[in-house]
Design a protein around this motif. Structure first.
Motif, PDB file in Angstrom:
ATOM      1  N   SER A  12      26.471  63.165  38.741  1.00 28.79           N
ATOM      2  CA  SER A  12      25.795  62.645  39.930  1.00 28.79           C
ATOM      3  C   SER A  12      26.699  62.695  41.149  1.00 28.79           C
ATOM      4  CB  SER A  12      25.330  61.212  39.699  1.00 28.79           C
ATOM      5  OG  SER A  12      24.415  61.167  38.641  1.00 28.79           O
ATOM      6  N   ILE A  13      27.951  62.355  40.970  1.00 26.73           N
ATOM      7  CA  ILE A  13      28.891  62.385  42.092  1.00 26.73           C
ATOM      8  C   ILE A  13      29.067  63.811  42.592  1.00 26.73           C
ATOM      9  CG2 ILE A  13      31.328  62.080  42.711  1.00 26.73           C
ATOM     10  CD1 ILE A  13      31.257  59.519  40.966  1.00 26.73           C
ATOM     11  N   ASP A  14      29.157  64.783  41.673  1.00 28.10           N
ATOM     12  CA  ASP A  14      29.280  66.181  42.081  1.00 28.10           C
ATOM     13  C   ASP A  14      28.083  66.627  42.913  1.00 28.10           C
ATOM     14  OD1 ASP A  14      31.701  66.423  40.793  1.00 28.10           O
ATOM     15  OD2 ASP A  14      30.842  67.361  38.992  1.00 28.10           O
ATOM     16  N   VAL A  15      26.881  66.271  42.462  1.00 26.13           N
ATOM     17  CA  VAL A  15      25.673  66.651  43.191  1.00 26.13           C
ATOM     18  C   VAL A  15      25.611  65.946  44.535  1.00 26.13           C
ATOM     19  CG1 VAL A  15      23.150  66.519  43.144  1.00 26.13           C
ATOM     20  CG2 VAL A  15      24.393  67.187  41.097  1.00 26.13           C
ATOM     21  N   PHE A  16      26.000  64.678  44.571  1.00 27.21           N
ATOM     22  CA  PHE A  16      25.970  63.908  45.814  1.00 27.21           C
ATOM     23  C   PHE A  16      26.967  64.467  46.826  1.00 27.21           C
ATOM     24  CE2 PHE A  16      27.009  59.960  48.257  1.00 27.21           C
ATOM     25  CZ  PHE A  16      25.787  59.863  48.895  1.00 27.21           C
ATOM     26  N   VAL A  17      28.170  64.814  46.376  1.00 29.11           N
ATOM     27  CA  VAL A  17      29.172  65.387  47.272  1.00 29.11           C
ATOM     28  C   VAL A  17      28.674  66.718  47.826  1.00 29.11           C
ATOM     29  CG1 VAL A  17      31.482  66.416  47.329  1.00 29.11           C
ATOM     30  CG2 VAL A  17      31.146  64.181  46.286  1.00 29.11           C
ATOM     31  N   GLU A  18      28.026  67.509  46.990  1.00 28.77           N
ATOM     32  CA  GLU A  18      27.468  68.780  47.443  1.00 28.77           C
ATOM     33  C   GLU A  18      26.427  68.556  48.532  1.00 28.77           C
ATOM     34  OE1 GLU A  18      24.541  72.067  45.514  1.00 28.77           O
ATOM     35  OE2 GLU A  18      26.226  71.412  44.267  1.00 28.77           O
ATOM     36  N   LYS A  19      25.581  67.545  48.353  1.00 23.88           N
ATOM     37  CA  LYS A  19      24.566  67.215  49.355  1.00 23.88           C
ATOM     38  C   LYS A  19      25.229  66.770  50.651  1.00 23.88           C
ATOM     39  CE  LYS A  19      20.485  64.334  50.142  1.00 23.88           C
ATOM     40  NZ  LYS A  19      19.512  65.338  50.499  1.00 23.88           N
ATOM     41  N   LYS A  43      18.929  59.728  44.775  1.00 21.35           N
ATOM     42  CA  LYS A  43      17.750  60.127  44.019  1.00 21.35           C
ATOM     43  C   LYS A  43      17.196  61.445  44.552  1.00 21.35           C
ATOM     44  CE  LYS A  43      13.430  58.272  42.281  1.00 21.35           C
ATOM     45  NZ  LYS A  43      12.538  57.131  42.245  1.00 21.35           N
ATOM     46  N   GLU A  44      17.145  61.604  45.872  1.00 19.48           N
ATOM     47  CA  GLU A  44      16.669  62.851  46.475  1.00 19.48           C
ATOM     48  C   GLU A  44      17.579  64.026  46.115  1.00 19.48           C
ATOM     49  OE1 GLU A  44      16.359  62.137  50.655  1.00 19.48           O
ATOM     50  OE2 GLU A  44      14.715  60.712  50.405  1.00 19.48           O
ATOM     51  N   ALA A  45      18.871  63.767  45.975  1.00 18.17           N
ATOM     52  CA  ALA A  45      19.816  64.835  45.622  1.00 18.17           C
ATOM     53  C   ALA A  45      19.681  65.223  44.157  1.00 18.17           C
ATOM     54  CB  ALA A  45      21.243  64.399  45.926  1.00 18.17           C
ATOM     55  N   LEU A  46      19.364  64.265  43.289  1.00 21.11           N
ATOM     56  CA  LEU A  46      19.317  64.527  41.859  1.00 21.11           C
ATOM     57  C   LEU A  46      17.996  65.117  41.381  1.00 21.11           C
ATOM     58  CD1 LEU A  46      21.090  61.352  40.469  1.00 21.11           C
ATOM     59  CD2 LEU A  46      22.049  63.616  40.820  1.00 21.11           C
ATOM     60  N   LEU A  47      16.888  64.793  42.049  1.00 19.97           N
ATOM     61  CA  LEU A  47      15.573  65.242  41.587  1.00 19.97           C
ATOM     62  C   LEU A  47      15.441  66.762  41.476  1.00 19.97           C
ATOM     63  CD1 LEU A  47      13.027  62.761  43.155  1.00 19.97           C
ATOM     64  CD2 LEU A  47      13.496  63.141  40.747  1.00 19.97           C
ATOM     65  N   PRO A  48      15.850  67.546  42.464  1.00 18.94           N
ATOM     66  CA  PRO A  48      15.677  68.998  42.332  1.00 18.94           C
ATOM     67  C   PRO A  48      16.470  69.600  41.172  1.00 18.94           C
ATOM     68  CG  PRO A  48      16.165  68.418  44.603  1.00 18.94           C
ATOM     69  CD  PRO A  48      16.352  67.183  43.776  1.00 18.94           C
ATOM     70  N   LYS A  49      17.537  68.974  40.757  1.00 13.72           N
ATOM     71  CA  LYS A  49      18.368  69.503  39.681  1.00 13.72           C
ATOM     72  C   LYS A  49      18.033  68.879  38.333  1.00 13.72           C
ATOM     73  CE  LYS A  49      22.050  70.479  42.855  1.00 13.72           C
ATOM     74  NZ  LYS A  49      22.700  71.751  42.727  1.00 13.72           N
ATOM     75  N   ASP A  50      16.976  68.082  38.272  1.00 11.39           N
ATOM     76  CA  ASP A  50      16.559  67.403  37.038  1.00 11.39           C
ATOM     77  C   ASP A  50      17.658  66.536  36.449  1.00 11.39           C
ATOM     78  OD1 ASP A  50      13.985  68.400  37.120  1.00 11.39           O
ATOM     79  OD2 ASP A  50      14.535  70.223  36.032  1.00 11.39           O
TER      80      ASP A  50
END
Length: 79
Positions: A12-19, A43-50
């Motif tokens: 989650s942190i990796d995806v959030f940092v990317e966003k 939540k918006e950052a994580l949804l597209p990546k399931d």
């Protein structure tokens, strides 16, 4: 399915940092982030990546197995 909380947090942190890197144009964006609802942004950052998963306790498999038997017996008795 049971996932370790550390795995979810790290991904989650990796995806959030990317966003943040994609949307943030300056430190002003990060300062704004302090005053906003971080849950919704994550939540918006994580949804597209399931990655928006639900963690269940380890005992859930046993509970489901027991409930399956109870429901099957109830249907059998009803018929």
């Amino acid at each position: 399915m049971v996932l370790e909380a550390a795995t979810i947090a790290a991904d989650s942190i990796d995806v959030f940092v990317e966003k943040l890197q994609n949307e943030g144009t300056s430190n002003e964006y990060l300062n704004q982030l302090k005053n906003t609802d971080k849950y919704q942004i994550i939540k918006e950052a994580l949804l597209p990546k399931d990655y928006n998963l639900i963690v269940t306790p380890k005992e859930i498999d046993g509970l489901i197995e027991n409930m399956k038997d109870v429901i099957a017996r109830g249907i059998n008795f009803a018929l």
